[in-house]
Design a protein around this motif. Structure first.
Motif, mmCIF file in Angstrom:
data_model
loop_
_atom_site.group_PDB
_atom_site.id
_atom_site.type_symbol
_atom_site.label_atom_id
_atom_site.label_comp_id
_atom_site.label_asym_id
_atom_site.label_seq_id
_atom_site.Cartn_x
_atom_site.Cartn_y
_atom_site.Cartn_z
ATOM 1 N N GLU A 108 0.631 -0.962 -0.222
ATOM 2 C CA GLU A 108 -0.242 -0.127 0.019
ATOM 3 C C GLU A 108 0.769 0.907 -0.090
ATOM 4 O OE1 GLU A 108 -2.426 2.244 3.390
ATOM 5 O OE2 GLU A 108 -3.932 0.034 2.617
ATOM 6 N N LEU A 109 2.640 1.724 -0.241
ATOM 7 C CA LEU A 109 2.755 2.217 0.640
ATOM 8 C C LEU A 109 3.110 3.301 -0.845
ATOM 9 C CD1 LEU A 109 5.544 1.433 3.092
ATOM 10 C CD2 LEU A 109 3.657 2.833 3.176
ATOM 11 N N TYR A 110 2.967 1.665 -1.586
ATOM 12 C CA TYR A 110 3.672 2.255 -2.960
ATOM 13 C C TYR A 110 2.735 2.956 -3.909
ATOM 14 C CZ TYR A 110 7.444 -0.285 -2.371
ATOM 15 O OH TYR A 110 8.685 -0.891 -0.664
ATOM 16 N N ASP A 111 1.557 2.923 -3.372
ATOM 17 C CA ASP A 111 0.677 3.979 -3.886
ATOM 18 C C ASP A 111 0.491 5.326 -3.474
ATOM 19 O OD1 ASP A 111 -1.564 4.439 -5.463
ATOM 20 O OD2 ASP A 111 -2.186 2.878 -4.691
ATOM 21 N N LEU A 112 0.768 6.298 -3.866
ATOM 22 C CA LEU A 112 1.022 7.788 -3.595
ATOM 23 C C LEU A 112 0.132 7.824 -2.977
ATOM 24 C CD1 LEU A 112 2.387 10.642 -2.851
ATOM 25 C CD2 LEU A 112 2.603 11.309 -5.344
ATOM 26 N N LYS A 113 -1.370 7.745 -3.660
ATOM 27 C CA LYS A 113 -2.931 7.965 -3.482
ATOM 28 C C LYS A 113 -3.026 7.622 -2.467
ATOM 29 C CE LYS A 113 -4.112 8.227 -8.518
ATOM 30 N NZ LYS A 113 -4.500 7.731 -9.810
#
Length: 119
Positions: free
Chosen positions: A27-32
């Motif tokens: 989840e951390l890899y999705d800036l949104k």
């Protein structure tokens, strides 16, 4: 010659990191999905309204650490802890994989360049 060897080591590290490293917290890899601190968001909103300088109440979350240099909360604390955990996980992976982690600068012994592992 030395520069070429360094570049080869660097290229090998980047290739391994981007192709072989498996994130722990996807989840951390999705800036949104990043959780920004409300004070940081309020500063951004203030600046979007054609304000060219920070003054008044908007300055409350800012701490001037040097003349013209400010520190302020950008990420929610729990989210920042998750991000730091992911960086530590990447550093452990590098060590186990035999890669010397590339630091943001030569004076930094603890940082990691987020771009190097998928951010």
């Amino acid at each position: 010659m030395i520069q070429t060897q360094r570049q080869n080591v660097y290229d090998s590290y980047l290739e391994a990191a981007l192709k072989k490293f498996k994130p722990k917290d996807l989840e951390l890899y999705d800036l949104k999905k990043w959780k920004f601190d409300y004070r940081f968001l309020s500063i951004l909103e203030y600046l979007k309204k054609d304000h060219t300088e920070l003054k008044g109440e908007i300055l409350k979350p800012l701490e001037e650490v040097l003349d013209g240099v400010f520190r302020f909360p950008m990420l929610e604390e729990k989210f920042a802890c998750r991000l730091l955990t992911e960086v530590a996980y990447f550093q452990d992976w590098c060590k186990k994989a035999g890669h010397q982690i590339v630091r943001p600068n030569s004076m930094n012994n603890y940082g990691a360049i987020l771009d190097h592992f998928g951010f």
